[in-house]
Design an enzyme around this catalytic site. Sequence first.
Site, mmCIF file in Angstrom:
data_model
loop_
_atom_site.group_PDB
_atom_site.id
_atom_site.type_symbol
_atom_site.label_atom_id
_atom_site.label_comp_id
_atom_site.label_asym_id
_atom_site.label_seq_id
_atom_site.Cartn_x
_atom_site.Cartn_y
_atom_site.Cartn_z
ATOM 1 N N TYR A 117 0.849 -1.192 0.000
ATOM 2 C CA TYR A 117 0.000 0.000 0.000
ATOM 3 C C TYR A 117 0.882 1.237 0.000
ATOM 4 C CZ TYR A 117 -3.657 3.296 1.421
ATOM 5 O OH TYR A 117 -4.552 4.346 1.470
ATOM 6 N N ASP B 123 9.203 2.853 0.708
ATOM 7 C CA ASP B 123 8.100 3.535 1.375
ATOM 8 C C ASP B 123 8.143 3.093 2.838
ATOM 9 O OD1 ASP B 123 5.779 4.489 2.396
ATOM 10 O OD2 ASP B 123 4.478 3.735 0.799
ATOM 11 N N LYS C 221 3.276 8.538 9.405
ATOM 12 C CA LYS C 221 2.849 7.878 10.643
ATOM 13 C C LYS C 221 3.720 8.231 11.861
ATOM 14 C CE LYS C 221 0.462 4.001 8.414
ATOM 15 N NZ LYS C 221 -0.955 3.911 8.648
#
Length: 441
Positions: free
Chosen positions: A159, A258, A286
């Site tokens: 993702y 990522d 995050k």
Amino acid sequence: MIRTIEFDAERREREIRLRTVGSHSRYERACRSLAGGVSSGLRRHVRPYPLYFASGSGPRVTDVDGNTFIDYGLAWGPLILGHSPPELADAIAAQARRGFTFGAQHDLEFEVSERLTEIIPCADRVTFANSGTEAVQVALRLARAITQRHKFLKFEGHYHGWDDSVLVSFHPTSAQVASAAGGPVPVGTGQRPHYGTLVVEWNDRDAVEKAFQEHSDQISAVICEPMLCNSGSIPPEPGFLEFLREISVRHGTLLIFDEVITGFRLHLAGAQGYYGVVPDLATYAKALGGGIALSAITGRAEYMDRIADGTVVHAGTLNGNPIALACAKATLDVLSRPDLYTELTRRAERLRAALEKLLRNRGCSVVTSGAGAVFHVSFMESRARRYRDLLAADAALYSDFALALLSEGILVLPDGRWYLSAAHTDAVIDDTVVALTRILA
Ligand code: PMP
């Protein structure tokens, strides 16, 4: 797989409904004005319905009905230090009194970017944005500009945010996998096709080689979650990241990690530090903001200079705002304390071992997978090495398990992922093990 265990889901659901009437009425009210009743689509997929929270402190959250839970969802990852850690709350409050945002320069920008260049192996330069989705798009744009190519390679199950270009082949069903014949599978409707997105399976060197043979002079970037946290927390097989590094160099393609999840969860230096493979560019979000919206794109100077000279456009009203950066600075200060990662990892491993032991003692086929302060629990026979292997897991049983955990005061994400924070002490793990024992009694 034959089930050897049931979690009495119907009874537990009735109990939870009785204890969460305040959440239920709020959810019904919200649905009348807020599309879907939630602010991010995935939050809808919880049983019996999305809960409403009033406060959080350290490893625990309390809902509007006064139920307190040990939280292993941690807001889907950002809360690496737990809920409202005093160091971060103080930093935010102090900055709020000095100014929310200036739309201009301030010291926290270079203070945090200097820290990141010290910590992250690939980071000669840093630039800030607000979400992981944005950061990934900046990295992909840089790769296109540098290579003058427009295709990029991603992996099934990974993702990289909700932009049309990357929101493909995330969690395809078996039928979609079969009918797509290797092509990208859009996750929703309304997505534009034709972004030059190529998709191959994780840990599959032959598939990567083949993609390069077929599209070699057109691939601008290979992008991956260096550990596949969004699907089963599947680590790279030994040598796989090194292979991606080598094949990218061979074809003049940029390698992008990522690190939106792995960043500050596996190691202070992210997956780069943990696995010892250095990409060209890496994205963070995050845990970087500790719970405040913040993301970063980091990379080698020769690439990031395209942003510096303005030929690659990167913009954003709230980029680098002082509230987020004050929180990031305080987060990095705490994360840099000696032994923090050793302890975090030890406690995560302790919990994983307890989960496996207790469930296996009941004859249950269960595996845990992951590293550092993130792991997955899957009801299946053996560990997955690629996304498709996870299709064999008993997802319905996990959903019942999550409900049973909730009824015993443990909050987990619906997809099997567990996050630990620095506030999850051994005593918190002990409480969790007691709750697990009750569920399995
Ligand atoms: N990349 C990865 C690896 C992620 O896990 C996520 C979020 N789950 C994103 C990108 C997108 O980040 P955000 O939700 O902040 O846009």
